[in-house]
Structure formats: structure tokens, C-alpha cells
Motif scaffolding. Structure first.
Motif, PDB file in Angstrom:
ATOM      1  N   HIS A  63       0.818  -1.214   0.000  1.00 50.90           N
ATOM      2  CA  HIS A  63       0.000   0.000   0.000  1.00 50.90           C
ATOM      3  C   HIS A  63       0.854   1.268   0.000  1.00 50.90           C
ATOM      4  CE1 HIS A  63       0.755  -0.822   4.297  1.00 50.90           C
ATOM      5  NE2 HIS A  63       0.656   0.488   4.458  1.00 50.90           N
ATOM      6  N   THR A  64       2.175   1.113   0.140  1.00 46.88           N
ATOM      7  CA  THR A  64       3.064   2.274   0.082  1.00 46.88           C
ATOM      8  C   THR A  64       3.746   2.409  -1.277  1.00 46.88           C
ATOM      9  OG1 THR A  64       5.062   1.115   0.842  1.00 46.88           O
ATOM     10  CG2 THR A  64       3.544   1.954   2.538  1.00 46.88           C
ATOM     11  N   LEU A  65       3.576   1.422  -2.156  1.00 46.43           N
ATOM     12  CA  LEU A  65       4.260   1.433  -3.446  1.00 46.43           C
ATOM     13  C   LEU A  65       3.525   2.318  -4.453  1.00 46.43           C
ATOM     14  CD1 LEU A  65       5.114  -2.370  -3.807  1.00 46.43           C
ATOM     15  CD2 LEU A  65       6.578  -0.539  -2.921  1.00 46.43           C
ATOM     16  N   THR A  66       4.280   2.880  -5.358  1.00 50.12           N
ATOM     17  CA  THR A  66       3.677   3.692  -6.413  1.00 50.12           C
ATOM     18  C   THR A  66       3.253   2.813  -7.585  1.00 50.12           C
ATOM     19  OG1 THR A  66       5.767   4.076  -7.548  1.00 50.12           O
ATOM     20  CG2 THR A  66       5.181   5.614  -5.779  1.00 50.12           C
ATOM     21  N   ALA A  67       2.354   3.335  -8.372  1.00 51.61           N
ATOM     22  CA  ALA A  67       1.957   2.637  -9.596  1.00 51.61           C
ATOM     23  C   ALA A  67       3.147   2.506 -10.544  1.00 51.61           C
ATOM     24  CB  ALA A  67       0.815   3.371 -10.278  1.00 51.61           C
ATOM     25  N   ASP A  68       4.031   3.486 -10.539  1.00 49.24           N
ATOM     26  CA  ASP A  68       5.219   3.430 -11.385  1.00 49.24           C
ATOM     27  C   ASP A  68       6.113   2.252 -11.007  1.00 49.24           C
ATOM     28  OD1 ASP A  68       4.455   5.602 -12.874  1.00 49.24           O
ATOM     29  OD2 ASP A  68       5.753   7.039 -11.830  1.00 49.24           O
ATOM     30  N   GLU A  69       6.233   1.981  -9.701  1.00 51.01           N
ATOM     31  CA  GLU A  69       7.051   0.847  -9.257  1.00 51.01           C
ATOM     32  C   GLU A  69       6.430  -0.467  -9.707  1.00 51.01           C
ATOM     33  OE1 GLU A  69       9.700  -1.803  -7.258  1.00 51.01           O
ATOM     34  OE2 GLU A  69       9.838   0.097  -8.332  1.00 51.01           O
ATOM     35  N   TYR A  70       5.117  -0.576  -9.585  1.00 51.55           N
ATOM     36  CA  TYR A  70       4.431  -1.782 -10.059  1.00 51.55           C
ATOM     37  C   TYR A  70       4.661  -1.961 -11.561  1.00 51.55           C
ATOM     38  CZ  TYR A  70       0.639  -5.054 -11.062  1.00 51.55           C
ATOM     39  OH  TYR A  70      -0.072  -6.145 -11.485  1.00 51.55           O
ATOM     40  N   ASP A  71       4.502  -0.898 -12.324  1.00 55.50           N
ATOM     41  CA  ASP A  71       4.661  -0.966 -13.771  1.00 55.50           C
ATOM     42  C   ASP A  71       6.109  -1.279 -14.163  1.00 55.50           C
ATOM     43  OD1 ASP A  71       1.986  -0.396 -14.087  1.00 55.50           O
ATOM     44  OD2 ASP A  71       2.300   1.745 -14.495  1.00 55.50           O
ATOM     45  N   ARG A  72       7.068  -0.740 -13.412  1.00 52.69           N
ATOM     46  CA  ARG A  72       8.479  -0.999 -13.701  1.00 52.69           C
ATOM     47  C   ARG A  72       8.767  -2.501 -13.679  1.00 52.69           C
ATOM     48  NH1 ARG A  72      13.294  -2.090 -10.922  1.00 52.69           N
ATOM     49  NH2 ARG A  72      12.122  -2.354  -8.981  1.00 52.69           N
ATOM     50  N   VAL A  73       8.315  -3.169 -12.654  1.00 51.23           N
ATOM     51  CA  VAL A  73       8.590  -4.600 -12.504  1.00 51.23           C
ATOM     52  C   VAL A  73       7.807  -5.421 -13.530  1.00 51.23           C
ATOM     53  CG1 VAL A  73       8.452  -6.565 -10.926  1.00 51.23           C
ATOM     54  CG2 VAL A  73       9.152  -4.319 -10.066  1.00 51.23           C
ATOM     55  N   MET A  74       6.524  -5.122 -13.664  1.00 51.98           N
ATOM     56  CA  MET A  74       5.691  -5.902 -14.572  1.00 51.98           C
ATOM     57  C   MET A  74       6.109  -5.723 -16.033  1.00 51.98           C
ATOM     58  SD  MET A  74       3.582  -7.660 -12.710  1.00 51.98           S
ATOM     59  CE  MET A  74       2.283  -8.170 -13.833  1.00 51.98           C
ATOM     60  N   SER A  75       6.576  -4.527 -16.380  1.00 47.97           N
ATOM     61  CA  SER A  75       6.918  -4.256 -17.778  1.00 47.97           C
ATOM     62  C   SER A  75       8.081  -5.117 -18.253  1.00 47.97           C
ATOM     63  CB  SER A  75       7.265  -2.776 -17.971  1.00 47.97           C
ATOM     64  OG  SER A  75       8.472  -2.440 -17.318  1.00 47.97           O
ATOM     65  N   ILE A  76       8.976  -5.457 -17.352  1.00 47.33           N
ATOM     66  CA  ILE A  76      10.131  -6.279 -17.716  1.00 47.33           C
ATOM     67  C   ILE A  76       9.845  -7.756 -17.475  1.00 47.33           C
ATOM     68  CG2 ILE A  76      12.549  -6.781 -17.179  1.00 47.33           C
ATOM     69  CD1 ILE A  76      12.842  -3.799 -16.441  1.00 47.33           C
ATOM     70  N   ASN A  77       9.409  -8.093 -16.268  1.00 43.50           N
ATOM     71  CA  ASN A  77       9.291  -9.492 -15.883  1.00 43.50           C
ATOM     72  C   ASN A  77       8.130 -10.222 -16.552  1.00 43.50           C
ATOM     73  OD1 ASN A  77      11.344  -8.718 -14.223  1.00 43.50           O
ATOM     74  ND2 ASN A  77      10.326  -9.224 -12.310  1.00 43.50           N
ATOM     75  N   ALA A  78       7.056  -9.523 -16.850  1.00 43.99           N
ATOM     76  CA  ALA A  78       5.879 -10.175 -17.437  1.00 43.99           C
ATOM     77  C   ALA A  78       5.655  -9.711 -18.880  1.00 43.99           C
ATOM     78  CB  ALA A  78       4.643  -9.895 -16.587  1.00 43.99           C
ATOM     79  N   ARG A  79       5.463  -8.411 -19.071  1.00 41.99           N
ATOM     80  CA  ARG A  79       5.215  -7.912 -20.436  1.00 41.99           C
ATOM     81  C   ARG A  79       6.404  -8.185 -21.343  1.00 41.99           C
ATOM     82  NH1 ARG A  79       5.913  -3.100 -23.470  1.00 41.99           N
ATOM     83  NH2 ARG A  79       4.156  -2.649 -24.857  1.00 41.99           N
ATOM     84  N   GLY A  80       7.622  -8.002 -20.821  1.00 44.85           N
ATOM     85  CA  GLY A  80       8.813  -8.248 -21.627  1.00 44.85           C
ATOM     86  C   GLY A  80       8.914  -9.696 -22.067  1.00 44.85           C
TER      87      GLY A  80
END
Length: 259
Positions: free
Chosen positions: A100-117
Motif C-alpha cells: 500500500h506504500t508502493l507507487t503505480a510506477d514501481e508496479y509498472d516498472r517490474v511488470m513491464s520487464i518481468n511479465a510484459r517483456g
């Protein structure tokens, strides 16, 4: 497990687990495309493999970029005319903290590489395998895709997604004799994990030694895994010995998780 004359694309192959995978496949006779966002490091790794008697060439590749995926596969096909093995290893670690303290940008950073990539690279690499009616696709997931861990929600979500994609892709590609499997490493002392431990030490108000010990205590065999342990499993899944294995996610974590 000779894989002579096959061609493999390994993402995130400049260092750590990816480099070990590239080196192991090359030792088994594969021509390895060392793909990484760090083009200079990829070139050094490819040259080291070649100097050791293997076959490899480097390719700059940003897994977040769909055009980059198309370009690297096109280069492989132009050079070798086929692509037999894809290892989706490129990934980024979490910046630990309560979700609940994480930003949407942090979520997107990880997902963009590990999953979308992973999706984008596999999408580009699949058509030649379908045309060949053969291929091996191996994704690097994580123990956290099977055992919930606090304070790393984006990372856990991305690695759970990897297993979901593994199973779906395996169903879709079975008719072409293309297998899709995942490997779930445990704790490995790579640059990525050292960075995570440093951040977790601050989060939990522990020393880094105590944080490492926390991980050791969760491992049944009482020792960390090595990059070579993951590479050996990848080499097996890429071989003919694994021809009837697809849609599975294999633990290589010293007994940190058994399911």
C-alpha cells in the motif's frame, strides 16, 4: 545432452543466471545469442564464450520494446535461418515495501520487464518455431511464484504471471511440438539478489548478514543455489530428454518450496 547445431536466444544473458545459462548451452553445442539491454556487457560475455570454444554472438535487446523483440529475432533468422530455444531470463528485482506504500510506477516498472517483456519476446520468437514445428521455450520464474512473501508484491505478481503464461503457451503450442516450461530459482547470490537483501535489511532493521541468514533458514538443504544450478535445469529442458515435458514449473531452490 548434446544440443549441437541448435540456436538459442537467451535474454538478460550478460551476467548472473543468464550468463550461466548462455555458457552452459554453448558448452552443449548450442550457438547462443547473448541478448541484453547492456550491449557492452553482452558483447563481453559472447566473446568469453567464443574464447572458450563455444559459439555465441551478442545482441542489444530491451525486452520492454516490441520492436526490439522483432529485430533480435529477425537478426537471428537472417544469420542462422532458425531459432530452436528461447530462454526468457531478463528480469528486474523488487524495491521491497508494503504494497500500500508502493507507487503505480514501481508496479509498472517490474511488470513491464518481468511479465510484459517475456510476452513480447516470446511473441516474436514463436512464429519460426511454429513453422519449424519444433522448439523449446523456457521461462525463468521464481520461488515466490509458489510461496507468498511479504513486501514484494509487484515481483511476486510478475513471477506468478510467468507461470500462468507458461501453462497457457504450452497448451497453445503443443500442436506444433513446441514445449514451454518454467524454472523457479530460490535464493542466489547474484547482483540482483544482493540489491534486494540490502533494501530488505533496511526495511526489517536487520544487518545484511542477518537478512541473508533469514534466507538460509528457509532452505531445507541449508545452502544457496548457484547460477549453474539453474543453467543445468534449463539445459535439460532444452534437450530431447525433456521432449514430453511441457506446461510445468520446476523448483531449483534447495527445498525452500516443495510444491
Amino acid at each position: 545432452m548434446s544440443l549441437s547445431d541448435q540456436v538459442a536466444l537467451v535474454t538478460g544473458a550478460a551476467r548472473g543466471i543468464g550468463r550461466a545459462i548462455a555458457e552452459t548451452l554453448a558448452a552443449d553445442g548450442v550457438e547462443v545469442v547473448v541478448a541484453d539491454i547492456d550491449a557492452d556487457e553482452a558483447e563481453l560475455t559472447a566473446k568469453a564464450i567464443t574464447a572458450g570454444g563455444g559459439r555465441a554472438f551478442a545482441a542489444a535487446h530491451d525486452v520492454r520494446d516490441e520492436q526490439s523483440s522483432a529485430d533480435v529475432v529477425a537478426r537471428i533468422l537472417e544469420r542462422r535461418g532458425r531459432l530452436d530455444i528461447l530462454v526468457n531470463n531478463a528480469g528486474v528485482g523488487p524495491r521491497p515495501g508494503p504494497f500500500h506504500t508502493l507507487t503505480a510506477d514501481e508496479y509498472d516498472r517490474v511488470m513491464s520487464i518481468n511479465a510484459r517483456g517475456l510476452f513480447l519476446t516470446t511473441k516474436a520468437a514463436t512464429p519460426p518455431m511454429i513453422e519449424q514445428r519444433s522448439g523449446r521455450i523456457i521461462h525463468i520464474s521464481s520461488v515466490v511464484a509458489k510461496r507468498a512473501s511479504p513486501n514484494i508484491l509487484p515481483y511476486a505478481a510478475s513471477k506468478w504471471a510467468v507461470i500462468g503464461m507458461t501453462q497457457t503457451m504450452a497448451r497453445e503450442l503443443a500442436q506444433y511440438d513446441v514445449t514451454v516450461n518454467a524454472v523457479c530459482p530460490g535464493v542466489i547470490r547474484t547482483q540482483l539478489h544482493e540489491g534486494v537483501v540490502e533494501k530488505m535489511s533496511t526495511l526489517y532493521d536487520k544487518t545484511e548478514d542477518d537478512t541473508w541468514q533469514m534466507f538460509y533458514d528457509r532452505i531445507a538443504l541449508g545452502r544457496l543455489q548457484e547460477p549453474a544450478d539453474i543453467a543445468d535445469m534449463v539445459a535439460f529442458l532444452a534437450s530431447a530428454k525433456a521432449r514430453n515435458i511441457t506446461g510445468s514449473a520446476f523448483n531449483v531452490n534447495g527445498g525452500m518450496e516443495f510444491n
